[in-house]
Design an enzyme around this catalytic site. Sequence first.
Site, PDB file in Angstrom:
ATOM      1  N   LYS A  25       9.359  12.597 -10.492  1.00 49.31           N
ATOM      2  CA  LYS A  25       8.175  11.842 -10.050  1.00 49.31           C
ATOM      3  C   LYS A  25       7.385  12.734  -9.126  1.00 49.31           C
ATOM      4  O   LYS A  25       7.937  13.641  -8.490  1.00 49.31           O
ATOM      5  CB  LYS A  25       8.598  10.567  -9.303  1.00 49.31           C
ATOM      6  CG  LYS A  25       7.565   9.467  -9.368  1.00 49.31           C
ATOM      7  CD  LYS A  25       7.596   8.784 -10.712  1.00 49.31           C
ATOM      8  CE  LYS A  25       6.688   7.610 -10.811  1.00 49.31           C
ATOM      9  NZ  LYS A  25       6.889   6.863 -12.062  1.00 49.31           N
ATOM     10  N   ASN A  63      -3.379  -1.009 -15.382  1.00 49.50           N
ATOM     11  CA  ASN A  63      -3.016  -0.605 -16.742  1.00 49.50           C
ATOM     12  C   ASN A  63      -1.881  -1.448 -17.317  1.00 49.50           C
ATOM     13  O   ASN A  63      -1.988  -1.979 -18.427  1.00 49.50           O
ATOM     14  CB  ASN A  63      -2.643   0.886 -16.731  1.00 49.50           C
ATOM     15  CG  ASN A  63      -2.101   1.332 -18.071  1.00 49.50           C
ATOM     16  OD1 ASN A  63      -0.909   1.201 -18.333  1.00 49.50           O
ATOM     17  ND2 ASN A  63      -2.955   1.811 -18.934  1.00 49.50           N
TER      18      ASN A  63
HETATM   19  P1  NAD Z   1      -2.769   0.550 -11.617  1.00 45.00           P
HETATM   20  O1  NAD Z   1      -3.166   1.378 -10.465  1.00 45.00           O
HETATM   21  O2  NAD Z   1      -3.502   0.686 -12.905  1.00 45.00           O
HETATM   22  O3  NAD Z   1      -2.819  -1.003 -11.224  1.00 45.00           O
HETATM   23  C1  NAD Z   1      -2.210  -1.532 -10.086  1.00 45.00           C
HETATM   24  C2  NAD Z   1      -2.711  -2.956  -9.934  1.00 45.00           C
HETATM   25  O4  NAD Z   1      -2.019  -3.591  -8.875  1.00 45.00           O
HETATM   26  C3  NAD Z   1      -4.203  -3.072  -9.610  1.00 45.00           C
HETATM   27  O5  NAD Z   1      -4.744  -4.149 -10.337  1.00 45.00           O
HETATM   28  C4  NAD Z   1      -4.217  -3.409  -8.130  1.00 45.00           C
HETATM   29  O6  NAD Z   1      -5.373  -4.152  -7.754  1.00 45.00           O
HETATM   30  C5  NAD Z   1      -2.957  -4.248  -8.042  1.00 45.00           C
HETATM   31  N1  NAD Z   1      -2.403  -4.374  -6.711  1.00 45.00           N
HETATM   32  C6  NAD Z   1      -2.136  -3.413  -5.796  1.00 45.00           C
HETATM   33  N2  NAD Z   1      -1.603  -3.956  -4.691  1.00 45.00           N
HETATM   34  C7  NAD Z   1      -1.516  -5.286  -4.918  1.00 45.00           C
HETATM   35  C8  NAD Z   1      -1.042  -6.387  -4.178  1.00 45.00           C
HETATM   36  N3  NAD Z   1      -0.535  -6.241  -2.963  1.00 45.00           N
HETATM   37  N4  NAD Z   1      -1.127  -7.621  -4.737  1.00 45.00           N
HETATM   38  C9  NAD Z   1      -1.639  -7.797  -5.981  1.00 45.00           C
HETATM   39  N5  NAD Z   1      -2.089  -6.789  -6.730  1.00 45.00           N
HETATM   40  C10 NAD Z   1      -2.027  -5.561  -6.209  1.00 45.00           C
HETATM   41  O7  NAD Z   1      -1.197   0.831 -11.816  1.00 45.00           O
HETATM   42  P2  NAD Z   1      -0.331   0.619 -13.128  1.00 45.00           P
HETATM   43  O8  NAD Z   1      -0.341   1.888 -13.903  1.00 45.00           O
HETATM   44  O9  NAD Z   1      -0.696  -0.647 -13.804  1.00 45.00           O
HETATM   45  O10 NAD Z   1       1.131   0.510 -12.487  1.00 45.00           O
HETATM   46  C11 NAD Z   1       1.604  -0.696 -11.916  1.00 45.00           C
HETATM   47  C12 NAD Z   1       3.098  -0.570 -11.643  1.00 45.00           C
HETATM   48  O11 NAD Z   1       3.765  -0.245 -12.855  1.00 45.00           O
HETATM   49  C13 NAD Z   1       3.529   0.516 -10.656  1.00 45.00           C
HETATM   50  O12 NAD Z   1       4.702   0.086  -9.994  1.00 45.00           O
HETATM   51  C14 NAD Z   1       3.873   1.695 -11.555  1.00 45.00           C
HETATM   52  O13 NAD Z   1       4.763   2.595 -10.919  1.00 45.00           O
HETATM   53  C15 NAD Z   1       4.528   0.949 -12.692  1.00 45.00           C
HETATM   54  N6  NAD Z   1       4.551   1.672 -13.958  1.00 45.00           N
HETATM   55  C16 NAD Z   1       3.410   2.141 -14.546  1.00 45.00           C
HETATM   56  C17 NAD Z   1       3.472   2.778 -15.775  1.00 45.00           C
HETATM   57  C18 NAD Z   1       2.234   3.241 -16.509  1.00 45.00           C
HETATM   58  O14 NAD Z   1       2.379   3.714 -17.655  1.00 45.00           O
HETATM   59  N7  NAD Z   1       1.038   3.069 -15.975  1.00 45.00           N
HETATM   60  C19 NAD Z   1       4.722   2.992 -16.384  1.00 45.00           C
HETATM   61  C20 NAD Z   1       5.872   2.485 -15.771  1.00 45.00           C
HETATM   62  C21 NAD Z   1       5.758   1.835 -14.555  1.00 45.00           C
END
Ligand code: NAD
Length: 428
Positions: A107, A222
Amino acid sequence: MTYKPFNSFEMAQSQFDSVAEVLSLDEGTRELLRYPLREYSFAIPIRLDDGNVRVFRGFRVQHNDARGPCKGGIRFHPLETLDTVRALAMWMTWKCAIVDIPLGGAKGGVVCDPHNLSMREQERICRGWVRQVAQNVGPAVDIPAPDVMTSAQHMLWILDEFESIKGARLPGSITGKPVGMGGSLGRTEATGFGVVFSVREALKELGIRVKDTTASVQGFGNVAQHAIQLYQQIGGTVTCVSSWDQDDKISYAFRKTNGINLEELLKITNRYGGIDKTKARDFGYELLAGDQWIEQDVDILIPAALEHQITEDNVGGISDKVKVVAEGANGPTTPGADAIIQKKGIFLIPDFLANAGGVICSYFEQVQSNMNYYWTKDDVLGRLDVKMTSAFVAVSELARKRNLSMRDAAYVIAVDRVAKACRDRGWV
Ligand code: NAD
């Protein structure tokens, strides 16, 4: 198994320690797997648009590569810490192992807030980040990918800088690239769709039809957006989503009890997944405090925002109607809350299984980039479904056979695979 809560890394270690007991791992293997193999912590000096220089902190942690080159995202976040990155790197090792792809775990991160940086400044951070680790990453060593607040564009800048340093085109050295520039069709959807493939399988086991279910989702980025897309496509109804409001520095939940309209909400959402609260009100959404997403009277909860969101303080607010919690985010549930969810008899699909769709598709992208031949979207998503479903079935079968929670069963399978690879290589 009992887990003790600490910071993310201590939590990840504590989870590992419990599994090590169950698997009766020897001391050497425990010592090796409790810590990252390698970690890089460095400064990234950047000239800002106003001419001043600012120094950002960057990290790359490689937890284990016994099963193959390391793989893991790069996060941009103002509260990023080395310990969070260590935990996430360890979880990546287990995630690659549980879905049986030949990769290890890593990471990366940069302590920064993209909300306050122009795209040019973010480009300089990306290029600065990879200049610091160019000798320690690459297609056969460690393949970065997007994560919180980083996108395909960020990956392309990193790739471009890396290729300049190496003097070659190496599209397999990074994933999450834009389609047409070495990216895979289906990568954007992969994590969210994977969450829903696992929800679909859980509902099948519970004998519940997707059509009869409702869900509340934390986050609207996402993962959340694509989970909602597929869940709605297969007949489910999402009644509540939440997102972070950058102006007010708090989160809000947006509720429509007869079902949110994804297209409508996407039109009023910024690139960081923040929903415009004024416009949402105009569209008829009820505006609630952000933490209300967890208290909704729904069948399924999907935390898909950040770590440590379901805690001992708010777990009591989960409705008795909830049957499934699918962890879209990494580490959203603290160990104390996890124990309470288990006691309530809720079917919890653990993060490193539920959100493995992203890394599976990243692996598919790497394979395609190395071949320089690209598959159709249906091909990618079909293969994703097969991988996710077979991993889910293996975990749930072991859970039933050994009377373990889904999280514990997933850990047992994943850690056993990695420990075996270390033994087979003669490391321990
Ligand atoms: P992103 O940045 O696209 O979206 C994050 C979302 O969370 C946003 O809508 C933001 O407004 C919201 N958010 C942040 N703090 C918040 C809170 N306190 N309350 C409510 N909403 C809140 O990120 P993502 O890529 O969707 O990733 C989200 C999670 O999934 C993370 O934990 C990431 O590590 C995990 N993840 C992502 C992927 C990927 O392919 N993108 C893969 C595996 C795991």
